[in-house]
Design an enzyme around this catalytic site. Sequence first.
Site, PDB file in Angstrom:
ATOM      1  N   ALA A 184       0.805  -1.229   0.000  1.00  0.00           N
ATOM      2  CA  ALA A 184       0.000   0.000   0.000  1.00  0.00           C
ATOM      3  C   ALA A 184       0.834   1.273   0.000  1.00  0.00           C
ATOM      4  O   ALA A 184       0.706   2.114  -0.897  1.00  0.00           O
ATOM      5  CB  ALA A 184      -0.941  -0.014   1.211  1.00  0.00           C
ATOM      6  N   ARG A 189       2.775  10.448 -11.045  1.00  0.00           N
ATOM      7  CA  ARG A 189       1.790  11.421 -11.539  1.00  0.00           C
ATOM      8  C   ARG A 189       2.385  12.826 -11.606  1.00  0.00           C
ATOM      9  O   ARG A 189       2.063  13.601 -12.502  1.00  0.00           O
ATOM     10  CB  ARG A 189       0.567  11.441 -10.618  1.00  0.00           C
ATOM     11  CG  ARG A 189      -0.308  10.213 -10.682  1.00  0.00           C
ATOM     12  CD  ARG A 189      -1.571  10.387  -9.842  1.00  0.00           C
ATOM     13  NE  ARG A 189      -2.196   9.089  -9.604  1.00  0.00           N
ATOM     14  CZ  ARG A 189      -2.124   8.409  -8.466  1.00  0.00           C
ATOM     15  NH1 ARG A 189      -1.467   8.924  -7.437  1.00  0.00           N
ATOM     16  NH2 ARG A 189      -2.697   7.229  -8.342  1.00  0.00           N
ATOM     17  N   SER A 230       0.511  -4.440  -4.080  1.00  0.00           N
ATOM     18  CA  SER A 230      -0.717  -3.657  -3.872  1.00  0.00           C
ATOM     19  C   SER A 230      -1.927  -4.529  -3.529  1.00  0.00           C
ATOM     20  O   SER A 230      -2.949  -4.493  -4.208  1.00  0.00           O
ATOM     21  CB  SER A 230      -1.018  -2.820  -5.123  1.00  0.00           C
ATOM     22  OG  SER A 230       0.027  -1.925  -5.386  1.00  0.00           O
ATOM     23  N   CYS A 242      -6.047  -6.645   4.846  1.00  0.00           N
ATOM     24  CA  CYS A 242      -7.258  -6.604   5.679  1.00  0.00           C
ATOM     25  C   CYS A 242      -8.333  -7.561   5.172  1.00  0.00           C
ATOM     26  O   CYS A 242      -9.213  -7.967   5.932  1.00  0.00           O
ATOM     27  CB  CYS A 242      -7.828  -5.178   5.703  1.00  0.00           C
ATOM     28  SG  CYS A 242      -6.669  -3.932   6.265  1.00  0.00           S
ATOM     29  N   ARG A 246       3.058   1.817 -16.051  1.00  0.00           N
ATOM     30  CA  ARG A 246       3.155   3.241 -15.718  1.00  0.00           C
ATOM     31  C   ARG A 246       4.614   3.648 -15.516  1.00  0.00           C
ATOM     32  O   ARG A 246       4.905   4.676 -14.925  1.00  0.00           O
ATOM     33  CB  ARG A 246       2.349   3.521 -14.456  1.00  0.00           C
ATOM     34  CG  ARG A 246       0.892   3.067 -14.563  1.00  0.00           C
ATOM     35  CD  ARG A 246       0.099   3.464 -13.358  1.00  0.00           C
ATOM     36  NE  ARG A 246      -0.084   4.907 -13.301  1.00  0.00           N
ATOM     37  CZ  ARG A 246      -0.562   5.553 -12.250  1.00  0.00           C
ATOM     38  NH1 ARG A 246      -0.898   4.881 -11.165  1.00  0.00           N
ATOM     39  NH2 ARG A 246      -0.699   6.847 -12.265  1.00  0.00           N
ATOM     40  N   VAL A 300      15.444  -6.384  -0.156  1.00  0.00           N
ATOM     41  CA  VAL A 300      16.501  -5.453   0.240  1.00  0.00           C
ATOM     42  C   VAL A 300      17.111  -5.971   1.541  1.00  0.00           C
ATOM     43  O   VAL A 300      16.401  -6.212   2.523  1.00  0.00           O
ATOM     44  CB  VAL A 300      15.949  -4.020   0.414  1.00  0.00           C
ATOM     45  CG1 VAL A 300      17.031  -3.095   0.970  1.00  0.00           C
ATOM     46  CG2 VAL A 300      15.433  -3.488  -0.921  1.00  0.00           C
ATOM     47  N   ASP A 305       2.985   0.456   7.903  1.00  0.00           N
ATOM     48  CA  ASP A 305       3.061  -0.331   9.139  1.00  0.00           C
ATOM     49  C   ASP A 305       4.445  -0.339   9.777  1.00  0.00           C
ATOM     50  O   ASP A 305       4.626  -0.941  10.838  1.00  0.00           O
ATOM     51  CB  ASP A 305       2.639  -1.780   8.860  1.00  0.00           C
ATOM     52  CG  ASP A 305       1.156  -1.906   8.558  1.00  0.00           C
ATOM     53  OD1 ASP A 305       0.451  -0.886   8.598  1.00  0.00           O
ATOM     54  OD2 ASP A 305       0.713  -3.043   8.279  1.00  0.00           O
ATOM     55  N   TYR A 311     -31.426  12.212  10.287  1.00  0.00           N
ATOM     56  CA  TYR A 311     -32.384  11.388  11.027  1.00  0.00           C
ATOM     57  C   TYR A 311     -33.549  10.989  10.127  1.00  0.00           C
ATOM     58  O   TYR A 311     -34.113  11.802   9.393  1.00  0.00           O
ATOM     59  CB  TYR A 311     -32.953  12.144  12.234  1.00  0.00           C
ATOM     60  CG  TYR A 311     -34.251  11.510  12.726  1.00  0.00           C
ATOM     61  CD1 TYR A 311     -34.240  10.253  13.339  1.00  0.00           C
ATOM     62  CD2 TYR A 311     -35.484  12.131  12.509  1.00  0.00           C
ATOM     63  CE1 TYR A 311     -35.419   9.642  13.732  1.00  0.00           C
ATOM     64  CE2 TYR A 311     -36.665  11.528  12.910  1.00  0.00           C
ATOM     65  CZ  TYR A 311     -36.635  10.286  13.516  1.00  0.00           C
ATOM     66  OH  TYR A 311     -37.810   9.672  13.899  1.00  0.00           O
TER      67      TYR A 311
END
Length: 466
Positions: free
Chosen positions: A22, A33, A52, A56, A83, A93, A298, A441
């Site tokens: 992520a 971009r 990616s 969860c 891209r 690494v 994380d 409501y």
Amino acid sequence: MSMSGGRGNGGRERLVVIGGDATGMSAASQARRLRGSAELEIVAFERGHFSSFSACGIPYWVGGEVPERDKLIARTPEEHRARDIDLRMRTEVTEIDPAGQRVRTRDVDSGAESWTSYDKLVIATGARPVRPDLPGTDAPGVHGVQTLDDGQALLDTLGRTRGRRAVVVGAGYIGVEMAEALINRGFEVTVVNRGKEPMSTLDPDMGRLVHRALEGLGITMVNDAEVTKVLTGPDGRVRAVATEDAEYPADVVILGIGVRPETALARAAGLPLGARGGLLTDLAMRVRGHEDIWAGGDCVEVLNLVSGQEQYVPLGTHANKHGQVIGTNAGGGYATFPGVVGTAVSKVCDLEIARTGLREKDARRVGLRFETVTIESTSRAGYYPGAAPMTVKMLAESRTGRLLGVQIVGREGAGKRVDIAAVALTARMTVDQMTALDLGYAPPFSPVWDPVLVAARKAAARVRDA
């Protein structure tokens, strides 16, 4: 050992990203971009098979609600490469050299090593499941659940095993979600939890409501119990989990004890770490003291806006925001990540569990005095079909009435109500100010007084009386 050049590569800067999930790929995508291929080369390293993906979603894939693994993949390596992001899979690494502005990598399959220079570096190494240093935790049939590879390995075990007994160690988010997934797959499930109640992110009185719901699903809850070892059979596979007092037969074991930041690389490179072992950054997500290194997701600690202290909160929502901020800054723009209020939501079957802000022990730890209230309400107008019970607990600072935290346990419509409190916490509202919030409501959605506002009214009165 080969060496990849750095500056001077066609006059382009090189951005190196460690981690292809992520934060890392959000950062790479955002930087791309802002700056085209002629200006910025982007190289990303991922040691696993997938990029990616949604960690969860793994419990819901294991439980069968999500039908296939690829539904959890937001963008494939091929899509990133299209891209012009040079994403190198199965490449780990093994060393960061900040002085030399380079990283050492190893091809996981061939073992070949090389150095790659960088002008800018993003560390997005994520977290690793806590695996207790106890006998038997490496035995076949014992699983952590952090990556899609982990999820696939677990599904393979579930498909092979003849027995139908599962033990989940730990009763946090992953633990209770995996317990439900295993029930859905027809297993007999025991949850062994070291805390007084499940969901230690809640106060124990609210965790007790989750305890009852788990037992209502047919799950055996064992609280106040510390696992001492995992027992194996003659074939070397897991056969039981042992505590000081008992043994719990198991054909499969899930470790749901939580995660720790994956910062061994950063520690070896002398980068600054916090009390929980996560990297420390400034508001721009730049590693403190290092102009050309960013970190997020994380593997970092973040500022809790309620307590004013650093906290370790490994969640996908933050990871994606961190990636956007890092990519904007690495791409020449400007963005900051101010911090979190500690919002999280989960479910066990149809029971929704949500929290934001501080628990009682969190508030005490940072020296805050507070009042607490707990109210019972319903998700809809009481006369409307489908109205379900909901419990809301609220903490407010003594004297000032500032909202400090909210916990909600209830049925459909309960969980996302915590977002009202998350906004109020971010705005530093008092519980008295909250009572005037103009919330939507209609009988199908809420009582006239929304449960969160009922709690706020009660908390405001408690603060005044005190």
